[in-house]
Design a protein around this motif. Structure first.
Motif, PDB file in Angstrom:
ATOM      1  N   ASP A 202       0.877  -1.173   0.000  1.00 31.61           N
ATOM      2  CA  ASP A 202       0.000   0.000   0.000  1.00 31.61           C
ATOM      3  C   ASP A 202       0.918   1.229   0.000  1.00 31.61           C
ATOM      4  O   ASP A 202       1.650   1.461   0.983  1.00 31.61           O
ATOM      5  CB  ASP A 202      -0.901  -0.036   1.249  1.00 31.61           C
ATOM      6  N   LEU A 203       0.865   2.019  -1.083  1.00 35.99           N
ATOM      7  CA  LEU A 203       1.864   3.087  -1.245  1.00 35.99           C
ATOM      8  C   LEU A 203       1.692   4.214  -0.216  1.00 35.99           C
ATOM      9  O   LEU A 203       2.679   4.752   0.286  1.00 35.99           O
ATOM     10  CB  LEU A 203       1.819   3.643  -2.670  1.00 35.99           C
ATOM     11  N   GLU A 204       0.421   4.547   0.097  1.00 34.14           N
ATOM     12  CA  GLU A 204       0.217   5.614   1.086  1.00 34.14           C
ATOM     13  C   GLU A 204       0.748   5.200   2.456  1.00 34.14           C
ATOM     14  O   GLU A 204       1.440   5.959   3.145  1.00 34.14           O
ATOM     15  CB  GLU A 204      -1.275   5.961   1.183  1.00 34.14           C
ATOM     16  N   LYS A 205       0.407   3.956   2.853  1.00 34.79           N
ATOM     17  CA  LYS A 205       0.864   3.479   4.170  1.00 34.79           C
ATOM     18  C   LYS A 205       2.385   3.304   4.193  1.00 34.79           C
ATOM     19  O   LYS A 205       3.020   3.546   5.217  1.00 34.79           O
ATOM     20  CB  LYS A 205       0.170   2.151   4.510  1.00 34.79           C
ATOM     21  N   THR A 206       2.946   2.918   3.059  1.00 39.79           N
ATOM     22  CA  THR A 206       4.411   2.764   3.001  1.00 39.79           C
ATOM     23  C   THR A 206       5.071   4.116   3.271  1.00 39.79           C
ATOM     24  O   THR A 206       6.004   4.215   4.079  1.00 39.79           O
ATOM     25  CB  THR A 206       4.835   2.227   1.613  1.00 39.79           C
ATOM     26  N   ILE A 207       4.555   5.181   2.590  1.00 41.04           N
ATOM     27  CA  ILE A 207       5.165   6.512   2.801  1.00 41.04           C
ATOM     28  C   ILE A 207       4.989   6.944   4.257  1.00 41.04           C
ATOM     29  O   ILE A 207       5.926   7.459   4.884  1.00 41.04           O
ATOM     30  CB  ILE A 207       4.562   7.554   1.820  1.00 41.04           C
ATOM     31  N   GLN A 208       3.790   6.696   4.806  1.00 40.43           N
ATOM     32  CA  GLN A 208       3.556   7.053   6.222  1.00 40.43           C
ATOM     33  C   GLN A 208       4.528   6.330   7.142  1.00 40.43           C
ATOM     34  O   GLN A 208       5.112   6.925   8.054  1.00 40.43           O
ATOM     35  CB  GLN A 208       2.147   6.624   6.640  1.00 40.43           C
ATOM     36  N   ALA A 209       4.714   5.039   6.881  1.00 44.97           N
ATOM     37  CA  ALA A 209       5.544   4.222   7.783  1.00 44.97           C
ATOM     38  C   ALA A 209       7.016   4.622   7.700  1.00 44.97           C
ATOM     39  O   ALA A 209       7.653   4.896   8.710  1.00 44.97           O
ATOM     40  CB  ALA A 209       5.380   2.738   7.436  1.00 44.97           C
ATOM     41  N   VAL A 210       7.561   4.698   6.471  1.00 46.98           N
ATOM     42  CA  VAL A 210       9.004   4.950   6.375  1.00 46.98           C
ATOM     43  C   VAL A 210       9.316   6.450   6.439  1.00 46.98           C
ATOM     44  O   VAL A 210      10.432   6.833   6.791  1.00 46.98           O
ATOM     45  CB  VAL A 210       9.625   4.309   5.107  1.00 46.98           C
ATOM     46  N   ALA A 214      14.088   6.863   9.879  1.00 50.66           N
ATOM     47  CA  ALA A 214      15.406   7.303   9.400  1.00 50.66           C
ATOM     48  C   ALA A 214      15.405   7.590   7.895  1.00 50.66           C
ATOM     49  O   ALA A 214      16.298   8.283   7.388  1.00 50.66           O
ATOM     50  CB  ALA A 214      16.453   6.230   9.703  1.00 50.66           C
ATOM     51  N   ALA A 215      14.395   7.083   7.163  1.00 42.84           N
ATOM     52  CA  ALA A 215      14.351   7.313   5.714  1.00 42.84           C
ATOM     53  C   ALA A 215      13.586   8.589   5.351  1.00 42.84           C
ATOM     54  O   ALA A 215      13.427   8.892   4.161  1.00 42.84           O
ATOM     55  CB  ALA A 215      13.707   6.112   5.021  1.00 42.84           C
ATOM     56  N   ALA A 216      13.124   9.332   6.364  1.00 44.14           N
ATOM     57  CA  ALA A 216      12.350  10.554   6.073  1.00 44.14           C
ATOM     58  C   ALA A 216      13.192  11.541   5.267  1.00 44.14           C
ATOM     59  O   ALA A 216      14.395  11.657   5.467  1.00 44.14           O
ATOM     60  CB  ALA A 216      11.918  11.205   7.386  1.00 44.14           C
ATOM     61  N   SER A 217      12.535  12.242   4.337  1.00 44.30           N
ATOM     62  CA  SER A 217      13.212  13.312   3.595  1.00 44.30           C
ATOM     63  C   SER A 217      12.130  14.204   3.005  1.00 44.30           C
ATOM     64  O   SER A 217      10.967  13.785   2.892  1.00 44.30           O
ATOM     65  CB  SER A 217      14.062  12.739   2.448  1.00 44.30           C
ATOM     66  N   TRP A 218      12.522  15.395   2.593  1.00 39.92           N
ATOM     67  CA  TRP A 218      11.562  16.307   1.958  1.00 39.92           C
ATOM     68  C   TRP A 218      11.044  15.661   0.671  1.00 39.92           C
ATOM     69  O   TRP A 218       9.861  15.724   0.360  1.00 39.92           O
ATOM     70  CB  TRP A 218      12.248  17.640   1.664  1.00 39.92           C
ATOM     71  N   GLN A 219      11.929  14.987  -0.058  1.00 38.14           N
ATOM     72  CA  GLN A 219      11.521  14.359  -1.320  1.00 38.14           C
ATOM     73  C   GLN A 219      10.476  13.276  -1.069  1.00 38.14           C
ATOM     74  O   GLN A 219       9.494  13.182  -1.794  1.00 38.14           O
ATOM     75  CB  GLN A 219      12.736  13.729  -2.027  1.00 38.14           C
ATOM     76  N   LEU A 220      10.691  12.446  -0.043  1.00 43.11           N
ATOM     77  CA  LEU A 220       9.740  11.362   0.243  1.00 43.11           C
ATOM     78  C   LEU A 220       8.434  11.936   0.789  1.00 43.11           C
ATOM     79  O   LEU A 220       7.347  11.610   0.312  1.00 43.11           O
ATOM     80  CB  LEU A 220      10.347  10.371   1.252  1.00 43.11           C
ATOM     81  N   ASN A 221       8.560  12.816   1.798  1.00 44.73           N
ATOM     82  CA  ASN A 221       7.364  13.246   2.514  1.00 44.73           C
ATOM     83  C   ASN A 221       6.526  14.263   1.722  1.00 44.73           C
ATOM     84  O   ASN A 221       5.303  14.298   1.871  1.00 44.73           O
ATOM     85  CB  ASN A 221       7.744  13.811   3.891  1.00 44.73           C
ATOM     86  N   THR A 222       7.154  15.072   0.869  1.00 37.55           N
ATOM     87  CA  THR A 222       6.405  16.082   0.102  1.00 37.55           C
ATOM     88  C   THR A 222       6.155  15.623  -1.330  1.00 37.55           C
ATOM     89  O   THR A 222       5.027  15.714  -1.829  1.00 37.55           O
ATOM     90  CB  THR A 222       7.176  17.426   0.082  1.00 37.55           C
ATOM     91  N   LEU A 223       7.211  15.129  -2.001  1.00 39.46           N
ATOM     92  CA  LEU A 223       7.040  14.750  -3.411  1.00 39.46           C
ATOM     93  C   LEU A 223       6.502  13.324  -3.561  1.00 39.46           C
ATOM     94  O   LEU A 223       5.834  13.018  -4.559  1.00 39.46           O
ATOM     95  CB  LEU A 223       8.369  14.896  -4.169  1.00 39.46           C
ATOM     96  N   GLY A 224       6.737  12.459  -2.567  1.00 40.83           N
ATOM     97  CA  GLY A 224       6.233  11.080  -2.631  1.00 40.83           C
ATOM     98  C   GLY A 224       4.719  11.032  -2.831  1.00 40.83           C
ATOM     99  O   GLY A 224       4.227  10.384  -3.780  1.00 40.83           O
ATOM    100  N   PRO A 225       3.936  11.710  -1.981  1.00 39.36           N
ATOM    101  CA  PRO A 225       2.471  11.693  -2.160  1.00 39.36           C
ATOM    102  C   PRO A 225       2.039  12.253  -3.527  1.00 39.36           C
ATOM    103  O   PRO A 225       1.111  11.741  -4.143  1.00 39.36           O
ATOM    104  CB  PRO A 225       1.971  12.584  -1.006  1.00 39.36           C
ATOM    105  N   LYS A 226       2.717  13.290  -4.013  1.00 40.51           N
ATOM    106  CA  LYS A 226       2.376  13.832  -5.357  1.00 40.51           C
ATOM    107  C   LYS A 226       2.598  12.754  -6.410  1.00 40.51           C
ATOM    108  O   LYS A 226       1.761  12.531  -7.289  1.00 40.51           O
ATOM    109  CB  LYS A 226       3.286  15.017  -5.694  1.00 40.51           C
ATOM    110  N   LEU A 227       3.744  12.113  -6.323  1.00 40.11           N
ATOM    111  CA  LEU A 227       4.150  11.110  -7.309  1.00 40.11           C
ATOM    112  C   LEU A 227       3.126   9.968  -7.375  1.00 40.11           C
ATOM    113  O   LEU A 227       2.662   9.603  -8.460  1.00 40.11           O
ATOM    114  CB  LEU A 227       5.529  10.647  -6.873  1.00 40.11           C
ATOM    115  N   ILE A 228       2.725   9.426  -6.224  1.00 38.04           N
ATOM    116  CA  ILE A 228       1.802   8.277  -6.263  1.00 38.04           C
ATOM    117  C   ILE A 228       0.397   8.703  -6.695  1.00 38.04           C
ATOM    118  O   ILE A 228      -0.404   7.885  -7.126  1.00 38.04           O
ATOM    119  CB  ILE A 228       1.765   7.482  -4.926  1.00 38.04           C
TER     120      ILE A 228
END
Ligand code: NAP
Length: 299
Positions: A202-210, A214-228
């Protein structure tokens, strides 16, 4: 030191320059502006800025001149070219180039200005168009400490994290370090999300979890949701990112530094540019990974 009594020149009123200039007006500075496409200055002129007919005219009227242009040849043309800043420069003026350009060319332009008893600060920014609008840009400054202190009120009107990182060219070098980091992180996010999608996660839950560890980043947390969600509108366009990676690769070659990760990401962006995707945001890097793995990372 630049105070609200000084007239400030601003050249280059694009996505970044126009809101940065507007923030200087909000902070109480009087602006003299120039843009190649005159209509982009209309709203600033309505807010009280004066329009000059050339970069030289801006420099004749202002001892502090800011440039926010596309690439190294554009900054060379606007400062050193016909009717450029150098033609109108006054003694003891400070030109502040906030574009992202080559550190080597930055030092050359500073040298030309020094011959007229003026100087250049290189002050590229990070934080995107949103940071330019909100006045929360990170600003990395190269040049003399004295010039930096003289311009501090200008920087404070446009940004929040303002660091003098060294002599002439060192602001641009710091920005290239920033670009190695953002490109590499974006690549990891794109690769990880295609991996997650093809694994059936589940892509939304994956982004929430990671995204909380330690894997948090602006790219993951801001651009990740846009991308999916398939939102590839640009905050930062692929064609500009690729221009910055070209600058990284050029400097790495000059210094004999090996940058295998950045070179790989640049090749993936090259493929997207070849497909006509240069105006999309950098989160569209996922499209390269989707093609390689033949699987979309979308909800
Ligand atoms: P932009 O919207 O394309 O604006 C570029 C500006 O430069 C325009 O005002 C353009 O004039 C002017 N210009 C370009 N070449 C010129 C030339 N040869 N002579 C005269 N004027 C020229 O780009 P931007 O997004 O504002 O980016 C500006 C700089 O900031 C770039 O170096 C970029 O890498 C950097 N940056 C951008 C972001 C971002 O998120 N966008 C973030 C950080 C840093 P016209 O209006 O006539 O075309």
């Amino acid at each position: 030191m630049a105070t609200s009594k000084d007239k400030i020149g601003f050249i280059g009123l694009g996505i970044m320059g126009a809101p940065m200039a507007a923030n200087l007006i909000k902070a109480g500075f009087s602006l003299v502006v120039f843009n190649r496409t005159k209509s982009k200055a209309d709203s600033l002129v309505k807010s009280g800025a004066e329009f000059a007919n050339s970069p030289a005219e801006v420099a004749k009227k202002c001892k502090f001149v800011i440039t926010m242009l596309t690439d190294s040849p554009d900054v060379q043309q606007v400062i050193l070219g016909e009717s450029g800043v150098l033609e109108g420069i006054q003694e003891n003026s400070i030109v502040i180039d906030m574009s992202t350009i080559s550190p080597t060319i930055t030092k050359e332009i500073n040298g030309e200005l020094n011959k007229k008893n003026a100087s250049l600060l290189d002050a590229p920014v990070s934080g995107g168009s949103w940071g330019a609008i909100e006045g929360t840009l990170s600003i990395m400054v190269g040049g003399s400490e004295n010039d930096f202190q003289n311009c501090i009120h200008l920087f404070e009107a446009m940004g929040k994290n303002i660091i003098h990182t060294g002599g002439s060219g060192m602001g641009q070098t710091t920005k290239l370090v920033n670009q190695i980091l953002v490109a590499g992180t974006m690549n990891a996010v794109a690769e990880a999300l295609v991996f997650a999608a093809k694994s059936g996660a589940d892509l939304e839950k994956t982004i929430q979890a990671v995204g909380g560890g330690a894997a948090a980043s602006w790219q993951l947390n801001t651009l990740g949701p846009k991308l999916i969600n398939g939102d590839f509108d640009p905050g930062f366009m692929i064609k500009l990112q690729q221009k910055d990676l070209r600058l990284v690769i050029e400097l790495a070659q000059e210094l004999n530094v090996s940058i295998p990760g950045t070179s790989l990401v640049s090749q993936l962006f090259a493929g997207l540019l070849a497909q006509g995707l240069g105006d999309e945001g950098t989160q569209a890097l996922v499209k390269a990974h989707e093609q390689l793995s033949n699987h979309e990372a979308r909800i």
